[in-house]
Structures are given as structure tokens and as C-alpha cells.
Design a protein around this motif. Structure first.
Motif, PDB file in Angstrom:
ATOM      1  N   GLN A  25      -0.028   6.547   8.868  1.00 26.53           N
ATOM      2  CA  GLN A  25      -0.322   7.871   8.323  1.00 26.53           C
ATOM      3  C   GLN A  25      -0.718   8.838   9.430  1.00 26.53           C
TER       4      GLN A  25
ATOM      5  N   PHE B 267       7.157   5.567   6.776  1.00 34.31           N
ATOM      6  CA  PHE B 267       6.846   6.833   6.125  1.00 34.31           C
ATOM      7  C   PHE B 267       8.155   7.530   5.791  1.00 34.31           C
TER       8      PHE B 267
ATOM      9  N   VAL C 235       0.858  -1.177   0.000  1.00 40.98           N
ATOM     10  CA  VAL C 235       0.000   0.000   0.000  1.00 40.98           C
ATOM     11  C   VAL C 235       0.898   1.232   0.000  1.00 40.98           C
ATOM     12  N   VAL C 236       0.663   2.144  -0.939  1.00 35.76           N
ATOM     13  CA  VAL C 236       1.375   3.421  -0.965  1.00 35.76           C
ATOM     14  C   VAL C 236       0.330   4.525  -0.895  1.00 35.76           C
TER      15      VAL C 236
ATOM     16  N   VAL D 123       6.234  -1.346   7.938  1.00 28.79           N
ATOM     17  CA  VAL D 123       5.404  -0.160   7.739  1.00 28.79           C
ATOM     18  C   VAL D 123       6.287   1.069   7.920  1.00 28.79           C
TER      19      VAL D 123
ATOM     20  N   TYR E   4       4.909  10.433   2.204  1.00 27.50           N
ATOM     21  CA  TYR E   4       4.328   9.175   1.758  1.00 27.50           C
ATOM     22  C   TYR E   4       4.387   8.130   2.862  1.00 27.50           C
ATOM     23  N   VAL E   5       3.427   7.226   2.807  1.00 31.73           N
ATOM     24  CA  VAL E   5       3.384   6.059   3.695  1.00 31.73           C
ATOM     25  C   VAL E   5       3.421   4.816   2.818  1.00 31.73           C
ATOM     26  N   ILE E   6       4.257   3.852   3.198  1.00 35.99           N
ATOM     27  CA  ILE E   6       4.282   2.567   2.494  1.00 35.99           C
ATOM     28  C   ILE E   6       4.181   1.450   3.520  1.00 35.99           C
ATOM     29  N   ALA E   7       3.222   0.566   3.316  1.00 38.72           N
ATOM     30  CA  ALA E   7       3.062  -0.621   4.152  1.00 38.72           C
ATOM     31  C   ALA E   7       3.186  -1.853   3.258  1.00 38.72           C
TER      32      ALA E   7
ATOM     33  N   PRO F 178      -3.164  -4.526   5.605  1.00 36.93           N
ATOM     34  CA  PRO F 178      -2.107  -3.552   5.330  1.00 36.93           C
ATOM     35  C   PRO F 178      -2.631  -2.132   5.103  1.00 36.93           C
TER      36      PRO F 178
ATOM     37  N   ALA G  92      -1.473   1.034   7.169  1.00 35.72           N
ATOM     38  CA  ALA G  92      -0.996   2.258   6.513  1.00 35.72           C
ATOM     39  C   ALA G  92      -1.714   3.475   7.090  1.00 35.72           C
TER      40      ALA G  92
END
Length: 328
Positions: A201, A289, A25-26, A287, A297-300, A193, A197
Motif C-alpha cells: 500500500q 495493487f 487481505v483486501v 502481493v 486497491y491492494v490484495i495480498a 499478510p 499489504a
């Protein structure tokens, strides 16, 4: 209808995880705009009939691991427990970690039984000590942990513009062994996920959880805009001062994990997780950021049914941040 997905980023994310079962997940850390929502295994709908037998033999191919398949989070759940610890003001007390803790006659261990000795909050977080988080959760009690989890919308259905995401959170009758195991993401907790995220976030965004959205706009045949995606605060998960402390310790954890600095000195803030499934395999999580000092941005990422641990997913997030922060 126009979606928020970045086609190139979506393809890159899928290519990075196509060799295993899992998801990426982005998300935009400030607006909730979903830039990639990728699940593996997957299939080409144009070849569904032709490849039906092969596709049907793949476990989980017909639902998205990114938002339809809640699983045990393992140590990424310590972000929730950490919030409660900081709010209770018990982060200044040290904990002696001998590698295990006996709770209601049950011996619960750190991953691989590692003993870390005397731990501060920061050391407990970076080393991901189960003993530290069990001790702190038992100190503050199940009701505080439950109240904190509820602020992150755990155990609740969340209606989004494209789906309803679900999770499980249950401390039963506040039995101490249930509180202890829940504190490090085992117990009766299941989460997707996309939801993780959202939790990250809210930390990156000063405690405000925004509502993820996938629909950029809907326009009718006459060119009239019928629907348009926009940032919307869903809930407040914590005070901004608590979020600041969590961002700081996640930044240090990212450094300790060896996550590479991206582009012009951008650091990745992170938390790993390795949830034991009970069948000899793990759910590996990472997880994040970035940039750590100015989250955009956040990436999980997760990987299911694997012998790997959370840190193994570092190349996936590093590659995606390289695209987001350097090649943009």
C-alpha cells in the motif's frame, strides 16, 4: 459497531482459499480501509460444540493467518530490498547471475537453481533472482537494509483498532550470509499478510503508509458516534520518486507473470514470493495493487505448507479484482 468489511467480498475471498491453508487481505490503497480479512481454515462459531473434534484437528484454525501468524515472506520481501537498492543508486549496475552465490562458505541458490545470466535491476526483479538481490544487499551493506526495513515497521509491534500485528526482523551481527538470505525474504524475517499489504500500500500510495482500520464506526444507544474510522498516515516508507519506480517495475512484473487485464484495461501490479519452509513445502505469496496506473486497491494472498509457488495464486487476485473493478 459497523465494520469496514464488504460482506460479499469477504465471502468470495474465503470461498477462493477454502481449499487450502492461507489468507487474503483486501485494502483500500488510499485510506487503509480493510475490505476483506480472510483466513483458512475457519469454522462456524454456531457449530463449535457440535463439530469440536473435527475443528480441533485443523492446524491453525483458532488464529488468523491474515494478521496473527507471521511467516517467512520469501521474495515478496524483495520489495523492501528494492527500496534500499533504488535509494542507494546501485540499480544501474548489472549483476552476473550464475544460479548461486557463495557467501561465507555457504552456497545460496536461486529457486530451482536457475541461472539468469547478466541482469539489470528490472530483470532481477521480474525474474525474482535471489543472486541479484543478494549481490546488491552485500554491496550496500546490512545497516542500509536494516534501516530500510525499520521504515516499513518490520520487527515492530503495530497497534491497530482491532489487533496488534507483529513481525520479526533480525540481521544478527551483520554476518554476510544473514544479510544475503534476508535480502530475498528468508533469514530471520517473519511477517503477516496484513503487514505485507501495508508495505505494498505504501508503494501504491507514493511512499505514505496509512494505518489499516477495520472499525467504520461505533454508535451508542442514543445515536451518538463514539468512534469513526478515517485515513491516517502511519509513516513514510520512501520518497515518492522511489515509489514511482517500484510501481513501474511491479506493473511490468504483473505483465510478465501473465496476470489478466481486468475490465476496461486495468492492469495488476504484482510481486510473487515462494519461501522455502525447510520441510519440503513452501509459503506461496502474491502481493498486488490495481489498477497499476491509478492504484485503488491492494490484495495480498498467501498459501502455507504447499508445493505450489506464488504465481499459483493468480486466479484468486484476478477474481477479486474483477469484483472490485468491474462489478462495483
Amino acid at each position: 459497531m459497523t465494520l469496514t468489511l464488504d460482506e460479499d467480498l469477504q465471502k468470495e475471498a474465503y470461498d477462493l482459499i477454502s481449499g487450502f491453508t492461507g489468507s487474503v487481505v483486501v485494502m483500500n490503497a488510499r485510506t487503509g480501509e480493510i475490505l476483506a480479512l480472510t483466513s483458512s481454515p475457519s469454522f462456524n462459531v454456531n457449530q463449535l460444540e457440535e463439530d469440536w473434534k473435527e475443528i480441533n484437528e485443523q492446524d491453525g484454525v483458532f488464529y488468523s493467518n491474515a494478521y496473527q501468524n507471521p511467516v517467512a515472506p520469501g521474495s515478496v520481501f524483495k520489495l523492501v530490498t528494492s527500496t534500499a537498492i533504488l535509494e542507494e543508486g546501485i540499480d544501474g549496475e548489472e549483476v552476473e547471475d550464475t544460479g548461486s552465490l557463495v557467501v561465507n562458505g555457504q552456497t545460496i541458490r536461486n529457486y530451482n537453481g536457475t541461472a539468469y545470466g547478466t541482469l539489470t535491476f528490472e530483470e532481477g526483479f521480474i525474474n525474482s533472482s535471489n543472486v541479484y538481490f543478494m549481490d546488491r544487499a552485500l554491496e550496500m551493506g546490512g545497516k542500509k537494509l536494516e534501516e530500510t526495513a525499520q521504515r516499513f515497521l518490520l520487527g515492530q509491534n503495530i497497534e491497530l483498532d482491532f489487533a496488534t500485528i507483529k513481525s520479526t526482523f533480525d540481521l544478527e551481527d551483520y554476518e554476510e550470509n544473514v544479510i544475503a538470505s534476508t535480502a530475498f525474504g528468508q533469514g530471520n524475517t517473519l511477517v503477516t499478510p496484513l503487514h505485507m499489504a501495508m508495505i505494498v500500500q505504501s508503494i501504491a500510495n507514493g511512499g505514505e503508509m496509512v494505518k489499516p482500520y477495520l472499525i467504520q464506526s461505533v454508535v451508542n444507544g442514543k445515536g451518538k458516534v463514539l468512534q469513526e474510522g478515517e485515513a491516517e498516515v502511519l509513516t513514510e516508507t520512501m520518497d515518492a520518486s522511489v515509489a514511482k519506480k517500484l510501481r513501474k517495475v511491479m506493473k511490468k512484473a504483473g505483465e510478465a507473470y501473465g496476470l489478466e487485464t481486468i475490465g476496461d484495461g486495468y492492469q495488476i501490479a504484482a510481486k510473487t514470493g515462494t519461501a522455502e519452509r525447510g520441510d519440503g513445502t513452501n509459503n506461496a505469496w502474491l502481493v498486488t495493487f490495481a489498477p497499476a496506473d491509478d492504484p485503488q486497491y491492494v490484495i495480498a494472498v498467501n498459501r502455507l505448507k504447499t508445493e505450489e509457488i506464488g504465481k499459483s495464486l493468480a486466479p484468486v487476485v484476478e477474481a477479486l479484482y474483477e469484483t472490485l473493478l468491474v462489478e462495483e
